[in-house]
Design a protein around this motif. Structure first.
Motif, PDB file in Angstrom:
ATOM      1  N   UNK A 141      52.088  31.954  -3.076  1.00  0.00           N
ATOM      2  CA  UNK A 141      52.012  31.275  -1.792  1.00  0.00           C
ATOM      3  C   UNK A 141      53.008  30.133  -1.699  1.00  0.00           C
ATOM      4  N   UNK A 142      53.045  29.435  -0.561  1.00  0.00           N
ATOM      5  CA  UNK A 142      53.981  28.326  -0.391  1.00  0.00           C
ATOM      6  C   UNK A 142      53.828  27.272  -1.479  1.00  0.00           C
ATOM      7  N   UNK A 171      59.043  27.028  -0.254  1.00  0.00           N
ATOM      8  CA  UNK A 171      58.236  26.475   0.854  1.00  0.00           C
ATOM      9  C   UNK A 171      57.515  27.540   1.681  1.00  0.00           C
ATOM     10  N   UNK A 172      58.073  28.751   1.763  1.00  0.00           N
ATOM     11  CA  UNK A 172      57.391  29.800   2.510  1.00  0.00           C
ATOM     12  C   UNK A 172      56.836  30.873   1.573  1.00  0.00           C
ATOM     13  N   UNK A 173      56.747  30.567   0.280  1.00  0.00           N
ATOM     14  CA  UNK A 173      56.205  31.536  -0.670  1.00  0.00           C
ATOM     15  C   UNK A 173      57.244  32.563  -1.089  1.00  0.00           C
ATOM     16  N   UNK A 218      51.202  34.567   3.918  1.00  0.00           N
ATOM     17  CA  UNK A 218      52.404  33.799   4.294  1.00  0.00           C
ATOM     18  C   UNK A 218      53.554  34.704   4.720  1.00  0.00           C
ATOM     19  N   UNK A 219      53.601  35.905   4.157  1.00  0.00           N
ATOM     20  CA  UNK A 219      54.679  36.827   4.524  1.00  0.00           C
ATOM     21  C   UNK A 219      54.538  37.300   5.978  1.00  0.00           C
ATOM     22  N   UNK A 220      53.284  37.336   6.457  1.00  0.00           N
ATOM     23  CA  UNK A 220      53.059  37.780   7.839  1.00  0.00           C
ATOM     24  C   UNK A 220      53.213  36.627   8.821  1.00  0.00           C
ATOM     25  N   UNK A 221      52.951  35.400   8.357  1.00  0.00           N
ATOM     26  CA  UNK A 221      52.926  34.272   9.290  1.00  0.00           C
ATOM     27  C   UNK A 221      54.320  33.742   9.608  1.00  0.00           C
TER      28      UNK A 221
END
Lengths: 302, 323
Positions: free
Chosen positions: A76-77, A82-84, A269-272
């Motif tokens: 995760x981040x 920062x974005x994983x 996080x990959x989807x957001x």
């Protein structure tokens, strides 16, 4: 200088002085109106920043877009990422930056090309009328009949898009709205006195369209072009998401979201993040378009 | 009036004719399915190949193929044979129609019921807090990719709500659970795809309804109504609303085809067994005859609803000229 000492002002000087005190050029008036639209200002600034980042991506991205961090697989981040990271340990921020480069440039390209096609058709059709009008508006209606997204899915499925071809195809399919708007504007202009005057002194049709009519429809064109940029980014991402748009390994916001689907439950996080980037970009584009529409509206009072 | 309708109708048919040629030609560029058959099965005999080629009519020139294709559709409603499945295209498409109609119909009704009152309210209370917040969110709705909204709804309401809170309200895929066919089960499956399709439509219609209402509110006849001392209720609901609804209804009609175009995305994310999912699926499988038929159906829908909107508009609004 000599005239001034006599105390008598010529008409030209009066106009000049009057101009110094109160007059505003057309451009200043537009800028003042645009500035009042706060959201449009913010949208414009963010967009400029996004495009600067897109251009500079290779220099400012923290990692290479295919670079693998074995210590962070599907994490995760964090401070380092920062974005994983995805399941292969690739930095998501870097991939979002590279994806944005593709999406943003494609949006701009579609905006420019569909505007050129649509404006050319719109002006010719509105100015000449008769057969040109019937023919071009028939073509416009025909393109608008084609079911856009299903058609794009089929074309993408058959030919395998890349960033360049998808730009062309979107531009070719998105121009009709522009041409209708431009035509409508031209129809209100072409019978006005200044066009008649130009005709009377023997200006050619091509030159009238370019020098006398085009400047008067540029406002409406700019607004529509802005909205087309947003639309193009949305269509590209939808196609890439379905797997018939831009193909990996070239990252785009759409195919990052397609990747995200595999392990969505754990790796949220990959989807957001790619989705949030699409929303921010398109939102800014739409705010900008709205602000431009208000600023360029001739009916608006200062 | 009749002349107007007939002219529109003829024009639509001409446009559709060109669209059908484009669609047929475009899909034919996917290559010869029989050659692909040979690649996947090298031991197939030459006679079999010839027989299959003949069966699909692929030995004829493209123009003749188009003629046969369009003749069978117009005269017999027959879309030909599937390239990949041993059945006709009709048999594949027909069971998929009802789920899509159900999904799109529900989405349309839900979004109209939310958007129209909201748009009217924000027009009456122009620049109020509700209007401003509403305006901002309609912009967000416009700018949001529908597939992303679908993904997030699936993740948050479908998966997290079930896994963490133990609330199993929303189903995330399909139309029915295998061993259930009740209405409740259907609604549980319908909820998320309908939300995915509705949010953007709500943004769309409420903006439209707001500006239509604002136009009417500033008109002269409404000032007269106020001057007569009519109550707010009568002015808004009786005088203003009727006229303000005309453009929205037109847009609703126009948008049916547009929403149908968005069906592939919502249906694919939620594996909803409709025509949109079928389109994407047939592209993945290379079953291009099915894709070809669906494209034509989508094009017919666009033209049909354009026509309906045009005619409805001219009937409802006497100011529209028939020239």
């Amino acid at each position: 200088m000599v005239e001034q000492s006599t105390g008598v002002q010529t008409g030209q000087q009066v106009t000049e002085e009057y101009g110094k005190v109160k007059g505003r050029t057309q451009r200043e008036i537009l800028w003042r109106r645009f500035k009042r639209h706060k959201l449009a200002m913010i949208g414009g600034v963010i967009l400029i920043l996004l495009y600067i980042v897109a251009i500079l991506t290779p220099f400012i991205a923290p990692y290479g877009y295919a670079q693998i961090d074995f210590n962070a697989l599907a994490k995760g981040p964090s401070m380092n990422h920062p974005m994983g990271t995805d399941e292969l340990g690739r930095d998501e921020l870097t991939r979002v930056l590279y994806g944005g480069r593709v999406s943003l440039l494609l949006g701009l390209g579609v905006g420019v090309f569909s505007t050129l096609i649509g404006a050319a058709f719109g002006i010719v059709s509105g100015y000449y009328g008769r057969f040109a009008d019937v023919g071009i508006m028939g073509l416009t209606d025909y393109v608008l009949t084609l079911p856009l997204l299903p058609l794009l899915i089929v074309i993408g499925g058959i030919f395998q898009f890349n960033a360049l071809t998808i730009t062309w195809v979107l531009a070719i399919l998105l121009w009709p709205t522009m041409s209708r708007i431009v035509r409508g504007q031209v129809l209100t202009i072409r019978d006005q006195e200044f066009v008649l005057a130009a005709k009377a002194v023997g200006v050619s049709g091509f030159r009238i369209m370019l020098r006398h009519i085009l400047p008067n429809v540029v406002g409406a064109m700019v607004v529509q072009a802005t909205l087309t940029v947003g639309l193009a980014i949305l269509y590209e991402s939808a196609l890439s998401f379905l797997g018939v748009g831009i193909q990996p390994p070239t990252p785009s916001w759409g195919n990052l979201l397609q990747d995200a689907q595999t392990n969505m439950t754990s790796d949220w996080w990959l989807a957001v993040f790619p989705g949030v980037m699409i929303i921010i970009t398109v939102l800014c584009v739409n705010f900008l378009g709205d602000g431009l529409r208000d600023a360029l509206d001739p009916k608006a009072v200062e | 009036m009749y002349a107007y309708v007939i002219r529109k109708l003829l024009f639509s048919i001409v446009i559709l004719f060109f669209a059908s040629i484009t669609i047929f030609w475009l899909v034919s560029l996917s290559g010869n399915p029989v050659t692909q058959l040979k690649l996947s099965n090298p031991r197939i005999s030459q006679q079999d190949l010839q027989r299959i080629t003949h069966q699909y009519g692929l030995d004829k020139p493209l123009a003749v193929q188009y003629g046969i294709w369009i003749r069978d559709i117009v005269l017999h409603g027959n879309f030909g044979l599937s390239f990949k499945q041993n059945t006709s295209v009709n048999n594949i498409i027909i069971p998929r129609i009802w789920p899509t109609v159900l999904l799109l119909g529900t989405a349309l009704i839900v979004s109209a019921l939310i958007a129209i009152p909201f748009g009217i309210y924000s027009a009456i209370k122009k620049y109020s807090m509700v209007d401003k917040v509403g305006t901002f969110f309609t912009f967000v709705g416009y700018s949001m990719p529908d597939f992303w909204l679908g993904l997030i709804l699936q993740l948050v309401l479908g998966i997290y709500l079930a896994n963490w809170a133990g609330v199993h309200i929303f189903a995330i895929s399909g139309m029915h659970d295998p061993n259930s066919s009740g209405v409740v089960d259907l609604l549980q499956h319908l909820a998320l795809p309908v939300m995915t399709l509705s949010v953007i439509q709500i943004a769309n219609y409420s903006r439209f309804q707001r500006s239509a209402m604002l136009d009417v509110l500033s008109s002269d006849y409404l000032r007269t109504a106020w001057a007569k001392g009519l109550s707010k209720r009568i002015v808004y609901l009786k005088h203003a609303l009727r006229n303000a609804l005309i453009p929205t209804i037109t847009v609703l009609a126009l948008n049916i085809a547009y929403i149908a175009g968005g069906a592939p995305i919502a249906e694919t994310i939620f594996s909803w067994p409709g025509v949109g999912f079928l389109l994407v699926d047939s592209i993945y499988k290379g079953d291009y005859n099915v894709a070809r038929a669906l494209l034509l159906i989508f094009a017919v829908l666009v033209v049909f609803f354009n026509l309906v909107a045009d005619i409805a508009y001219s009937l409802v609004d006497p100011r529209v000229s028939y020239d």
